[in-house]
Write a protein that holds these residues in place. Structure first.
Motif, short mmCIF file in Angstrom:
data_model
loop_
_atom_site.label_atom_id
_atom_site.label_comp_id
_atom_site.label_asym_id
_atom_site.label_seq_id
_atom_site.Cartn_x
_atom_site.Cartn_y
_atom_site.Cartn_z
N CYS A 1 -13.15 -2.44 1.65
CA CYS A 1 -11.91 -3.08 1.21
C CYS A 1 -11.43 -4.09 2.24
O CYS A 1 -11.09 -5.22 1.91
CB CYS A 1 -10.86 -1.98 0.99
N PRO B 1 -3.34 5.39 3.13
CA PRO B 1 -3.65 6.39 2.11
C PRO B 1 -4.54 7.51 2.65
O PRO B 1 -5.33 7.29 3.57
CB PRO B 1 -4.37 5.58 1.03
N ILE C 1 0.82 -1.21 0.00
CA ILE C 1 0.00 0.00 0.00
C ILE C 1 0.86 1.27 0.00
O ILE C 1 0.40 2.34 -0.38
CB ILE C 1 -1.00 -0.01 1.19
N THR D 1 -13.91 3.76 -2.10
CA THR D 1 -12.97 3.71 -0.97
C THR D 1 -11.94 4.83 -1.07
O THR D 1 -11.88 5.53 -2.08
CB THR D 1 -12.23 2.35 -0.96
N ILE D 2 -11.11 4.93 -0.03
CA ILE D 2 -10.12 6.00 -0.01
C ILE D 2 -9.11 5.84 -1.14
O ILE D 2 -8.73 6.81 -1.79
CB ILE D 2 -9.38 6.03 1.36
N CYS D 3 -8.68 4.61 -1.40
CA CYS D 3 -7.72 4.44 -2.48
C CYS D 3 -8.16 3.31 -3.40
O CYS D 3 -9.20 2.69 -3.19
CB CYS D 3 -6.31 4.20 -1.92
N SER E 1 -4.43 -4.92 2.35
CA SER E 1 -5.40 -3.86 2.64
C SER E 1 -5.01 -3.17 3.94
O SER E 1 -4.72 -3.84 4.93
CB SER E 1 -6.80 -4.46 2.78
N CYS E 2 -5.01 -1.84 3.93
CA CYS E 2 -4.56 -1.14 5.15
C CYS E 2 -5.65 -1.13 6.21
O CYS E 2 -5.39 -0.80 7.36
CB CYS E 2 -4.10 0.26 4.82
N GLY E 3 -6.89 -1.45 5.80
CA GLY E 3 -7.94 -1.62 6.79
C GLY E 3 -8.76 -0.38 7.11
O GLY E 3 -9.67 -0.44 7.94
N GLN E 4 -8.47 0.73 6.47
CA GLN E 4 -9.22 1.95 6.80
C GLN E 4 -10.67 1.89 6.32
O GLN E 4 -11.55 2.47 6.95
CB GLN E 4 -8.57 3.17 6.13
N CYS E 5 -10.91 1.28 5.17
CA CYS E 5 -12.26 1.28 4.59
C CYS E 5 -12.87 -0.11 4.76
O CYS E 5 -12.25 -1.11 4.40
CB CYS E 5 -12.22 1.60 3.09
N LEU F 1 -6.87 0.36 -3.96
CA LEU F 1 -6.56 -1.05 -3.69
C LEU F 1 -7.82 -1.89 -3.74
O LEU F 1 -7.82 -3.02 -4.22
CB LEU F 1 -5.86 -1.22 -2.33
N SER F 2 -8.91 -1.31 -3.28
CA SER F 2 -10.17 -2.03 -3.30
C SER F 2 -10.56 -2.36 -4.75
O SER F 2 -10.97 -3.48 -5.06
CB SER F 2 -11.24 -1.16 -2.63
#
Ligand SMILES: Cc1cc2nc3c(=O)[nH]c(=O)nc-3n(C[C@H](O)[C@H](O)[C@H](O)COP(=O)(O)O)c2cc1C
Ligand code: SF4
Lengths: 437, 156
Positions: free
Chosen positions: A352, A192, A174, A391-393, A345-349, A395-396
């Protein structure tokens, strides 16, 4: 096999990574010329714009246009940065590493030209932590260039100054996403940032910042030296120039080849990569790195460029082709990729974080033998909940896109996995039918 | 204090590259892991936090985000086998199986004698030379399972 090459052209010399080797092949001449002949920052940006160069980091955004988003330094006196994205971790992608290892001064010269064009105060080269030798080579190149008066204060006696710093990441995909990269560079978790604000307005430490890929920046000295017209003579109208094509998977000669954009994928496969290995047939292929979606063999005549691959239902991405032979399991490859996205996945959203986990679990049970017919629709529904733009970025999206492509192009294989109770069952059934090993 | 004077001087230099000192944190953690026993113990995290004027939990939060940082003791040698798509297509499963057999460890574990830490990792950018593994930072590419015997056998 004859087309003009430039990206890999200097790498044959043993000492191609040193200042001596670089200067012996004309290195830093164009940067000197730009400084001494007074080519203005705007001139440089305009030349890059005119060349039509598009970013090689995955999104294919026009580079000159991106540079022009930086605020006018007369009106905005904040510190100005560029972050060079050397995180290279999109599965299948292995090209920036070659540049950094074999021709690091080319990257440094590109940074200097970008710094002049955008009137940067400093450049940070963010290298993934695993790339030790490439890191060391660029580090050494910067030190040599500094000694020669090419980096630092009052470069070559002019009033132009620019620092180039190296920065080492620590292994998270990420951090290749441009705002994740900036957070990571600031010493934080690589989460992100929501956009807007965009990096040109609010980037590193809240200052104007441009993020470009290694290969993108590496193209710049060639464009300035030989001209936008020359550059446009390669590739095609909307995707000019050459690109470094990594081709991996089930081919005879995997490698990193320099090819003009727009070369048909079949030609890359057959002429350069030696065809599908072991005399087998092609079953599936990915044109531009793990995020770009699986295609069927019937798309193999698609030109390797942004518009053509989009029209074919995939993307150019990083130009990293991954080939699967007729014995391969698309379900297994999809599972490997979904495990990857779940892990990264960074887990923020929630879409995702949960979505990647569910996708990986569904592909796992299809593979293991617990798959149900409804799972195929469930894959589509889940992927629809994850992207686009939810999502924020991206990756999703990067997980949703290959999922959609598998359902769209390889539904029969998914059905086989349900019907025969997973991978072992499919193999056994194939044997009964006398197909394959 | 778990940090050596040498490391502290290196951190002082690292900080000069950035407008805000926290940017030097990740490079500093790399240096700690390299010099201070291969993993980031709570003592090291505390010392680094003190150096950067951060809370230990903040440093822990950053360190735990990044797969290259180890937060529990690991063997002297780190063996990382890529399991992503390009390597998978060319037999990385066999490399993993062989490495498990040789070390008696599963991915994410140390070998019985504690010398080797075995892990599977995501794409390392060696796709055109798959399958591959990284041993103590050095790339080994274009491998077959028997190469694993040679490479692991050569580790002292
Ligand atoms: C999940 C994710 C991972 C990415 N990883 C990389 C990477 O490793 N290297 C890279 O150059 N760009 C990567 N990108 C694209 C960057 O966000 C950005 O678009 C790119 O660095 C811009 O450079 P360019 O315009 O020169 O292509 C990634 C994007 C996403 C969404
Ligand atoms: S889309 Fe995924 S990786 Fe991107 S910010 Fe959201 S949770 Fe993180």
């Amino acid at each position: 096999m004859s087309h003009e090459t430039y990206l890999l052209s200097r790498m044959d010399r043993e000492d191609s990574h040193t200042l001596k080797g670089y200067q012996a092949q004309g290195g830093y001449k164009v940067f000197e010329k730009v400084l001494k002949e007074g080519m203005t920052p705007l001139d440089v940006t305009e030349e890059v714009k005119a060349s039509g160069l598009r970013g090689r980091g995955g999104a294919g955004f026009p580079t000159g246009l991106k540079w022009s988003f930086m605020p006018d330094p007369e009106k905005d006196t904040r510190t100005r940065y560029m972050a060079v994205n050397a995180d290279e971790s999109e599965p299948g992608t292995c090209k920036d590493r070659v540049i950094m290892r074999e021709d690091p001064h080319g990257l440094v010269e590109g940074c200097l030209l970008a710094a002049h064009a955008m009137r940067l105060d400093a450049v940070y080269i963010y290298v993934r932590g695993e790339y030790r030798l490439p890191y060391d080579r660029v580090f050494a190149a910067i030190a040599e260039a500094r000694k020669a008066g090419l980096v630092g204060q009052n470069i070559l006696g002019s009033d132009f100054s620019c620092e180039i710093h190296m920065h080492k990441g620590a292994g998270a995909y990420i951090c290749g996403e441009e705002t994740g990269l900036m957070e990571s560079l600031e010493g934080k978790r690589g989460h992100p940032r929501p956009k807007p604000p965009f990096p040109a307005g609010f980037g590193l430490w809240g200052q104007p910042t441009t993020v470009n890929n290694v290969e993108t920046i590496f193209n710049v000295p060639f464009i300035l030296e030989r001209g936008a017209e020359w550059f446009r003579g390669m590739g095609n109208e909307k995707s000019p120039g050459n690109f470094l094509c990594g081709i991996s998977g089930h081919v005879e000669k995997p490698g990193v080849y320099e090819l003009p954009l727009g070369m048909p994928a079949r030609q890359v496969l057959e002429e350069y990569a030696g065809g599908v290995w072991k005399g087998r047939q092609l079953k599936a292929w990915i044109p531009g790195g793990s995020s770009t979606g699986f295609l069927k063999p019937d798309a193999i005549d698609t030109p390797m460029d942004h518009d053509s691959l989009k029209a074919a239902g995939s993307m150019f991405g990083t130009g990293a082709m991954i080939m699967l032979d007729d014995q391969a399991s698309v379900v297994k490859s999809a599972l490997v990729l979904m495990n990857f996205y779940d892990h990264e996945s960074c887990g923020q959203c929630s879409q995702c974080r949960e979505g990647t986990q569910w996708l990986s679990q569904i592909f796992q049970r299809l593979y293991d033998g617990g798959g149900r017919t409804e799972d195929i629709q469930l894959l589509t529904d889940l992927a629809n909940g994850m992207a686009p733009g939810k999502t924020i970025c991206a990756l999703s999206d990067a997980a949703a896109i290959p999922t959609h492509s598998v359902v769209r192009n390889f539904k029969e294989e998914l059905e086989l996995y349900v019907q025969h109770g997973g991978h072992q069952g499919v193999l056994a059934a194939r044997k009964l039918e006398g197909v394959g090993a | 204090m778990a940090l050596t004077q040498e490391l502290i001087s290196e951190f002082d230099e690292l900080k000069t590259h950035y407008p805000e000192s926290q940017a030097a944190l990740i490079p500093a953690l790399h240096r700690c892991q390299e010099d201070l026993g291969g993993w980031l113990s709570p003592d090291i995290i505390e010392a680094v936090a003190a150096y950067f004027g951060m809370e230990p939990v903040e440093v822990f939060s950053v360190a735990s985000f990044y797969p290259m940082f180890f937060l529990k003791p690991v063997g002297k040698h780190i063996v990382s086998i890529c399991r992503n798509i390009s390597c998978d297509l060319r037999g990385s499963d066999e490399l993993v199986a062989r490495a498990c057999e040789l070390t008696g460890a599963k991915p994410g574990q140390n070998s019985a004698d504690g010398k080797i830490y075995l892990e599977t990792v995501e794409c390392q950018g060696g796709c055109a030379n798959a399958p591959m593994m990284v041993v103590d930072g050095t790339y080994h590419e274009d491998l077959v399972a028997d190469d694993v015997n040679k490479i692991l056998g050569g580790l002292a």
